[in-house]
Design a protein around this motif. Structure first.
Motif, PDB file in Angstrom:
ATOM      1  N   UNK A   1       1.017  -1.131   0.047  1.00  0.00           N
ATOM      2  CA  UNK A   1      -0.116   0.144  -0.117  1.00  0.00           C
ATOM      3  C   UNK A   1       0.835   1.165  -0.050  1.00  0.00           C
ATOM      4  N   UNK A   2       0.198   2.230  -0.541  1.00  0.00           N
ATOM      5  CA  UNK A   2       0.858   3.620  -0.556  1.00  0.00           C
ATOM      6  C   UNK A   2      -0.002   4.583  -0.151  1.00  0.00           C
ATOM      7  N   UNK A   3       0.468   5.433   0.711  1.00  0.00           N
ATOM      8  CA  UNK A   3      -0.181   6.575   1.518  1.00  0.00           C
ATOM      9  C   UNK A   3       0.412   7.951   1.117  1.00  0.00           C
TER      10      UNK A   3
ATOM     11  N   UNK B   1      -2.709  14.548  -0.154  1.00  0.00           N
ATOM     12  CA  UNK B   1      -3.302  15.628  -1.209  1.00  0.00           C
ATOM     13  C   UNK B   1      -3.653  16.936  -0.881  1.00  0.00           C
ATOM     14  N   UNK B   2      -3.091  17.858  -1.622  1.00  0.00           N
ATOM     15  CA  UNK B   2      -3.542  19.335  -1.295  1.00  0.00           C
ATOM     16  C   UNK B   2      -3.460  19.567   0.210  1.00  0.00           C
ATOM     17  N   UNK B   3      -2.624  19.100   0.834  1.00  0.00           N
ATOM     18  CA  UNK B   3      -2.587  19.434   2.330  1.00  0.00           C
ATOM     19  C   UNK B   3      -3.545  18.822   3.330  1.00  0.00           C
ATOM     20  N   UNK B   4      -4.923  18.523   2.884  1.00  0.00           N
ATOM     21  CA  UNK B   4      -5.901  18.277   3.948  1.00  0.00           C
ATOM     22  C   UNK B   4      -6.547  16.845   3.589  1.00  0.00           C
ATOM     23  N   UNK B   5      -6.179  16.342   2.504  1.00  0.00           N
ATOM     24  CA  UNK B   5      -6.651  14.810   2.283  1.00  0.00           C
ATOM     25  C   UNK B   5      -5.487  14.169   2.410  1.00  0.00           C
ATOM     26  N   UNK B   6      -5.728  12.875   2.717  1.00  0.00           N
ATOM     27  CA  UNK B   6      -5.075  11.601   2.914  1.00  0.00           C
ATOM     28  C   UNK B   6      -5.395  10.422   1.891  1.00  0.00           C
ATOM     29  N   UNK B   7      -4.665   9.932   0.826  1.00  0.00           N
ATOM     30  CA  UNK B   7      -4.897   9.267   0.024  1.00  0.00           C
ATOM     31  C   UNK B   7      -4.266   7.793   0.127  1.00  0.00           C
ATOM     32  N   UNK B   8      -5.104   6.781   0.281  1.00  0.00           N
ATOM     33  CA  UNK B   8      -4.261   5.463   0.413  1.00  0.00           C
ATOM     34  C   UNK B   8      -4.635   4.641  -0.639  1.00  0.00           C
TER      35      UNK B   8
ATOM     36  N   UNK C   1      -5.194  -1.673 -11.925  1.00  0.00           N
ATOM     37  CA  UNK C   1      -6.417  -1.189 -11.162  1.00  0.00           C
ATOM     38  C   UNK C   1      -6.095  -1.049  -9.896  1.00  0.00           C
ATOM     39  N   UNK C   2      -6.344   0.246  -8.940  1.00  0.00           N
ATOM     40  CA  UNK C   2      -5.966   0.237  -7.618  1.00  0.00           C
ATOM     41  C   UNK C   2      -7.196   0.628  -6.824  1.00  0.00           C
ATOM     42  N   UNK C   3      -7.475   0.143  -5.730  1.00  0.00           N
ATOM     43  CA  UNK C   3      -8.445   0.897  -4.806  1.00  0.00           C
ATOM     44  C   UNK C   3      -7.841   1.931  -4.180  1.00  0.00           C
ATOM     45  N   UNK C   4      -8.746   2.853  -3.951  1.00  0.00           N
ATOM     46  CA  UNK C   4      -8.440   4.225  -3.331  1.00  0.00           C
ATOM     47  C   UNK C   4      -9.001   4.622  -2.062  1.00  0.00           C
ATOM     48  N   UNK C   5      -8.506   5.185  -1.230  1.00  0.00           N
ATOM     49  CA  UNK C   5      -9.246   5.524   0.014  1.00  0.00           C
ATOM     50  C   UNK C   5      -8.966   6.849   0.612  1.00  0.00           C
TER      51      UNK C   5
ATOM     52  N   UNK D   1      -0.083   8.893 -11.294  1.00  0.00           N
ATOM     53  CA  UNK D   1       0.911   8.604 -12.498  1.00  0.00           C
ATOM     54  C   UNK D   1       2.270   9.031 -12.209  1.00  0.00           C
ATOM     55  N   UNK D   2       2.827   9.916 -11.386  1.00  0.00           N
ATOM     56  CA  UNK D   2       3.803  10.211 -10.940  1.00  0.00           C
ATOM     57  C   UNK D   2       4.560   9.073 -10.107  1.00  0.00           C
ATOM     58  N   UNK D   3       3.620   8.388  -9.352  1.00  0.00           N
ATOM     59  CA  UNK D   3       4.171   7.044  -8.518  1.00  0.00           C
ATOM     60  C   UNK D   3       4.491   5.920  -9.196  1.00  0.00           C
ATOM     61  N   UNK D   4       3.876   5.807 -10.484  1.00  0.00           N
ATOM     62  CA  UNK D   4       4.389   4.676 -11.173  1.00  0.00           C
ATOM     63  C   UNK D   4       5.201   4.861 -12.452  1.00  0.00           C
ATOM     64  N   UNK D   5       5.571   6.130 -12.850  1.00  0.00           N
ATOM     65  CA  UNK D   5       6.239   6.523 -13.875  1.00  0.00           C
ATOM     66  C   UNK D   5       7.869   5.780 -13.821  1.00  0.00           C
TER      67      UNK D   5
END
Length: 196
Positions: A59-61, A64-71, A89-93, A154-158
């Protein structure tokens, strides 16, 4: 005319000699395949090998824009032979103190493949988000989060390696080889190898 006994003995010698040659040939082919699995000029690695490589990244956490946490979790690889691309395909939280409850969804990215000579790896190149679905996201945040999450994914996987050749895999009989054409096929990813 030779005695019958001599004929039988001679036949056995010929039979055993032929069987010995056949066994030797099989051993030689087996050894050659284990030492140099792409004698045909091609090497194919499977979707299972790609899946195992991509799973190491998750998993990757990330914020995002200071106020959101993406997992991001649960990557699932799909081959796209017609487009010569690989899909993930990735599950997002997504959670935030400003949202009543976390939001779940899914990203689907697809990517070209390229060979990186320095790392001897087949890598994902220029991945793009094909589909992004976030269930229950408030409209005021949706566009910002979609844009930021797509950019991050996209940056994560490039340039992420999905298969790395060992040095001895690209050397045979003192000749160096390197991947050239990369083709997504139904059984995996096929690499054409050429002399360097």
């Amino acid at each position: 005319m030779s005695p019958p006994f001599t004929n039988t003995k001679r036949r056995r010698q010929i039979l055993w000699g032929g069987a010995g040659f056949f066994v030797l040939a099989l051993l030689l082919v087996a050894c050659t395949k284990s030492l140099f699995p792409f004698v045909s000029g091609q090497y194919t690695f499977s979707v299972q090998e790609i899946q195992a490589a991509v799973e190491k990244k998750f998993p990757y956490e990330q914020q995002l824009i200071q106020i959101f946490k993406l997992n991001l979790t649960q990557p699932k690889i799909t081959l796209q032979p017609k487009a010569n691309r690989l899909a993930i395909a990735l599950d997002a939280h997504i959670s935030s103190p400003f949202m009543a409850q976390p939001v779940k969804g899914q990203f689907t990215l697809s990517s070209e493949l390229a060979y990186d000579r320095v790392s001897r790896s087949v890598v994902l190149k220029h991945p793009q988000v094909d589909h992004l679905q976030l269930d229950g996201m408030e409209d005021e945040y949706r566009r910002q989060v979609n844009t930021a999450a797509a950019l991050l994914a996209t940056q994560l996987l490039d340039n992420y390696p999905i298969y790395t050749f060992k040095p001895d895999q690209l050397l045979f009989a003192n000749v160096n080889y390197e991947p050239s054409t990369i083709t997504v096929v139904s059984s995996g990813v096929r690499i054409q190898l050429v002399e360097r």
